[in-house]
Design a protein around this motif. Sequence first.
Motif, short mmCIF file in Angstrom:
data_model
loop_
_atom_site.label_atom_id
_atom_site.label_comp_id
_atom_site.label_asym_id
_atom_site.label_seq_id
_atom_site.Cartn_x
_atom_site.Cartn_y
_atom_site.Cartn_z
N GLN A 65 53.02 9.57 -14.84
CA GLN A 65 52.55 8.22 -14.50
C GLN A 65 51.59 8.30 -13.31
O GLN A 65 51.75 9.15 -12.44
CB GLN A 65 53.73 7.32 -14.12
CG GLN A 65 54.69 7.04 -15.25
CD GLN A 65 55.81 6.16 -14.77
OE1 GLN A 65 55.56 5.04 -14.33
NE2 GLN A 65 57.03 6.66 -14.82
N THR B 160 54.68 4.95 -7.89
CA THR B 160 53.75 4.71 -8.99
C THR B 160 52.83 3.52 -8.70
O THR B 160 53.17 2.63 -7.90
CB THR B 160 54.49 4.44 -10.31
OG1 THR B 160 55.26 3.25 -10.17
CG2 THR B 160 55.38 5.60 -10.70
N ARG C 38 52.31 1.25 -10.79
CA ARG C 38 53.07 0.09 -11.26
C ARG C 38 53.96 -0.47 -10.17
O ARG C 38 54.04 -1.68 -9.97
CB ARG C 38 53.91 0.49 -12.48
CG ARG C 38 54.75 -0.65 -13.00
CD ARG C 38 55.67 -0.20 -14.13
NE ARG C 38 56.47 -1.31 -14.55
CZ ARG C 38 56.58 -1.71 -15.80
NH1 ARG C 38 55.94 -1.08 -16.75
NH2 ARG C 38 57.34 -2.72 -16.10
N GLU D 207 53.90 -4.21 -8.48
CA GLU D 207 55.12 -5.03 -8.41
C GLU D 207 55.42 -5.43 -6.97
O GLU D 207 55.81 -6.56 -6.69
CB GLU D 207 56.31 -4.28 -9.00
CG GLU D 207 56.24 -4.09 -10.48
CD GLU D 207 57.31 -3.15 -11.02
OE1 GLU D 207 57.91 -2.38 -10.24
OE2 GLU D 207 57.54 -3.17 -12.24
N ALA E 224 44.96 -0.64 -11.85
CA ALA E 224 45.75 -1.41 -12.82
C ALA E 224 44.87 -2.40 -13.57
O ALA E 224 44.96 -2.52 -14.80
CB ALA E 224 46.88 -2.14 -12.10
#
Length: 76
Positions: free
Chosen positions: A17, A26, A28, A32, A62
């Motif tokens: 990742q 990460t 991600r 978040e 992203a």
Amino acid sequence: MKTFDRITRDPAMLGGQPTVRGMRLTVRRVVEAVALYPNRDDLFAEYPELEPEDVRQALEFAAQNLDDRVIALELA
């Protein structure tokens, strides 16, 4: 295509990742965390290893990797 010098991938870590600067954090999770801590001071207090450029690149990375498909949402 834009070069992201703070976004890394290592097949031996976290399943390949995308991560921030080779840390076990990460892209991600950074996205978040930005949603969870809209106040950047709170974000950096919770993740002191992050730098402002890490967050900027994670968000841009992203965004560039999202599909441009339309997702239908229910009306409120």
